[in-house]
Design a protein around this motif. Sequence first.
Motif, short mmCIF file in Angstrom:
data_model
loop_
_atom_site.label_atom_id
_atom_site.label_comp_id
_atom_site.label_asym_id
_atom_site.label_seq_id
_atom_site.Cartn_x
_atom_site.Cartn_y
_atom_site.Cartn_z
N ALA A 44 -36.72 -8.44 -15.02
CA ALA A 44 -36.43 -7.10 -14.54
C ALA A 44 -35.71 -6.36 -15.66
O ALA A 44 -34.63 -6.77 -16.09
N LYS A 45 -36.32 -5.29 -16.16
CA LYS A 45 -35.80 -4.59 -17.33
C LYS A 45 -34.75 -3.55 -16.94
O LYS A 45 -34.90 -2.85 -15.95
N ILE A 70 -30.74 -13.99 -19.34
CA ILE A 70 -30.77 -12.55 -19.66
C ILE A 70 -31.10 -12.42 -21.14
O ILE A 70 -30.48 -13.07 -21.98
N LYS A 71 -32.07 -11.59 -21.43
CA LYS A 71 -32.43 -11.28 -22.81
C LYS A 71 -31.78 -9.94 -23.15
O LYS A 71 -32.05 -8.93 -22.51
N VAL A 72 -30.91 -9.96 -24.16
CA VAL A 72 -30.17 -8.77 -24.58
C VAL A 72 -30.80 -8.24 -25.86
O VAL A 72 -31.01 -9.01 -26.81
N LYS A 106 -28.70 -2.19 -26.22
CA LYS A 106 -29.67 -1.13 -25.98
C LYS A 106 -30.55 -1.40 -24.75
O LYS A 106 -30.99 -0.49 -24.08
N LYS A 107 -30.82 -2.71 -24.47
CA LYS A 107 -31.70 -3.05 -23.35
C LYS A 107 -31.35 -4.45 -22.84
O LYS A 107 -30.96 -5.32 -23.61
N LEU A 108 -31.53 -4.66 -21.53
CA LEU A 108 -31.33 -5.96 -20.90
C LEU A 108 -32.57 -6.32 -20.12
O LEU A 108 -33.24 -5.44 -19.56
#
Length: 128
Positions: A44-45, A70-72, A106-108
């Motif tokens: 889930a972005k 979680i991809k950071v 900037k994004k998770l």
Amino acid sequence: MNRKSLLAGLMVVASMLAVSNVAKADEQITLGRTILLSGGDHGAKIPLLICRKTDAIRVKAERDLHLERIKVTFNNGNTKTIHFHRDLKEDQYTDWRGFGYRRCVKKLEVFGNSDGSKAGVKVLGRKK
């Protein structure tokens, strides 16, 4: 001014400084929110409109869920994947997971599954 009132005044000022430092240590910011579905294999972005500086993240479950990772994504394009592999009950938090130093997020992308049809997730950053 007598010695007792001066000492009392200094103690009050010192205690106020100590309380304000403790409050600042626990400050956190909301980086974003998303919803996990049951049986979802895709992340889930959470795109951030502006870069948010933090040195660590933690997750709050708004319903029961299983949190995988979680991809950071940072503002320079580098990514870091933080693995959790744990079940969270409603209103439960993970521990803080650090980046080593303050970085601009900037994004998770949150990976996991809800125990029901859907579960809300809140990703927090540590503010210093």
